[in-house]
Write an enzyme that holds these catalytic residues in place. Sequence first.
Site, PDB file in Angstrom:
ATOM      1  N   HIS A   6       3.704 -12.489  45.546  1.00  0.00           N
ATOM      2  CA  HIS A   6       4.432 -13.428  44.954  1.00  0.00           C
ATOM      3  C   HIS A   6       4.753 -12.911  43.537  1.00  0.00           C
ATOM      4  CE1 HIS A   6       6.089 -17.737  44.072  1.00  0.00           C
ATOM      5  NE2 HIS A   6       6.988 -16.935  43.498  1.00  0.00           N
ATOM      6  N   GLU A  34       7.547 -12.280  47.994  1.00  0.00           N
ATOM      7  CA  GLU A  34       7.851 -13.478  47.814  1.00  0.00           C
ATOM      8  C   GLU A  34       8.714 -13.787  46.375  1.00  0.00           C
ATOM      9  OE1 GLU A  34       4.719 -16.123  47.864  1.00  0.00           O
ATOM     10  OE2 GLU A  34       4.129 -15.987  49.639  1.00  0.00           O
ATOM     11  N   THR A  47       3.495 -23.147  44.772  1.00  0.00           N
ATOM     12  CA  THR A  47       4.933 -23.463  45.370  1.00  0.00           C
ATOM     13  C   THR A  47       4.828 -24.987  45.901  1.00  0.00           C
ATOM     14  OG1 THR A  47       5.109 -21.288  45.747  1.00  0.00           O
ATOM     15  CG2 THR A  47       6.937 -22.536  46.651  1.00  0.00           C
ATOM     16  N   HIS A  91      -4.119 -14.046  44.238  1.00  0.00           N
ATOM     17  CA  HIS A  91      -4.925 -14.729  43.469  1.00  0.00           C
ATOM     18  C   HIS A  91      -6.195 -13.619  43.030  1.00  0.00           C
ATOM     19  CE1 HIS A  91      -3.170 -18.339  42.936  1.00  0.00           C
ATOM     20  NE2 HIS A  91      -3.056 -18.757  44.389  1.00  0.00           N
ATOM     21  N   GLU A 119       9.829 -19.169  56.921  1.00  0.00           N
ATOM     22  CA  GLU A 119       8.391 -19.616  57.010  1.00  0.00           C
ATOM     23  C   GLU A 119       8.177 -21.143  56.809  1.00  0.00           C
ATOM     24  OE1 GLU A 119       6.028 -17.148  54.459  1.00  0.00           O
ATOM     25  OE2 GLU A 119       4.540 -18.812  54.251  1.00  0.00           O
ATOM     26  N   ARG A 153       2.233 -15.102  36.468  1.00  0.00           N
ATOM     27  CA  ARG A 153       0.824 -15.332  36.205  1.00  0.00           C
ATOM     28  C   ARG A 153      -0.086 -14.808  37.265  1.00  0.00           C
ATOM     29  NH1 ARG A 153       1.789 -21.453  38.862  1.00  0.00           N
ATOM     30  NH2 ARG A 153       3.422 -21.375  37.482  1.00  0.00           N
TER      31      ARG A 153
HETATM   32  N1  PXP Z   1       3.673 -18.406  52.124  1.00  0.00           N
HETATM   33  C1  PXP Z   1       4.412 -18.819  50.838  1.00  0.00           C
HETATM   34  C2  PXP Z   1       5.560 -18.631  50.877  1.00  0.00           C
HETATM   35  C3  PXP Z   1       3.681 -19.256  49.679  1.00  0.00           C
HETATM   36  O1  PXP Z   1       4.201 -19.328  48.509  1.00  0.00           O
HETATM   37  C4  PXP Z   1       2.122 -19.179  49.655  1.00  0.00           C
HETATM   38  C5  PXP Z   1       1.589 -19.520  48.189  1.00  0.00           C
HETATM   39  O2  PXP Z   1       1.908 -18.473  47.454  1.00  0.00           O
HETATM   40  C6  PXP Z   1       1.445 -18.868  50.747  1.00  0.00           C
HETATM   41  C7  PXP Z   1       2.434 -18.489  51.856  1.00  0.00           C
HETATM   42  C8  PXP Z   1       0.170 -18.844  50.750  1.00  0.00           C
HETATM   43  O3  PXP Z   1      -0.397 -20.021  50.437  1.00  0.00           O
HETATM   44  P1  PXP Z   1      -1.925 -20.191  50.203  1.00  0.00           P
HETATM   45  O4  PXP Z   1      -2.528 -19.339  48.968  1.00  0.00           O
HETATM   46  O5  PXP Z   1      -2.213 -21.639  49.950  1.00  0.00           O
HETATM   47  O6  PXP Z   1      -2.759 -19.850  51.396  1.00  0.00           O
END
Ligand code: PXP
Length: 247
Positions: free
Chosen positions: A46, A73, A104, A13, A154, A52
């Site tokens: 990811h 990811e 996701t 992000h 995970e 995006r």
């Molecule tokens: N783990 C996976 C596999 C994810 O897809 C994500 C979100 O991209 C996260 C962890 C992290 O999630 P968050 O951004 O909500 O902390």
Amino acid sequence: MPSHLRLGVNIDHVATIRNARGGAFPDPARAAELAQSAGADGITIHLREDRRHIRDDDLVRIKSATDLPINLEMAVTDEMLVIGERFKPHAACFVPEKREERTTEGGLNVAGLHNQVAPAVARMRESGSRVSLFIEPDPVQIAVAEVLQAPVVELHTGKYAELWLAGDEIGLEAELEKLRIAAQEAAKRGIEPHAGHGLTYDNVGPVAAIPELAELNIGHFLVGEAVFVGLEASIAKMRQLMDEART
Ligand code: PXP
């Protein structure tokens, strides 16, 4: 209990904010560098089909900005497999991906998609990455992960995070119990359990206290908090809360 619960910082992000304006700032490669100095144990990114947040050119820049292991990811698609084989991340985490979703939603149904997931797992393993499967905390999915010879799963904590926000204490305890049982089940089968999605300072404690978990991957909350306190401070506080949950 693993003595050190690893923290993988998802920096997607930072790229989302950059992409809101185009251009180069803020730079996710700098976030990777700062995450390392703040005590992160890994960097998670990811690469989505629609790019995006993280883009192809970020992969190499992020890799060269940090010595930390990179967890990529990726969707189970041929395009991502070709990129993954070229990039050779330390870990490759297969996730479900829908173009229209905001983030996701739900885990990868490795039981239902076994025939698609099996060759993808084999390709990333042969290319040298440690394969992880992002799944719901469900014993059936874990049994299939073992058949697929995935060394890591995970566990999706999205539902847990939603129940926390809704203040649904009964639902929350039930979901936490599912996470505990899934972590035990994975460990029993020789699979290293990780967890992530929607974790915050408020809700991380009970998840971090699950003794079998070896790693948490956390992103959106940390980047949001960084707006107020800076990225290093936001990561350092999460690190501290995770350590406290283990003592
Ligand atoms: N783990 C996976 C596999 C994810 O897809 C994500 C979100 O991209 C996260 C962890 C992290 O999630 P968050 O951004 O909500 O902390």
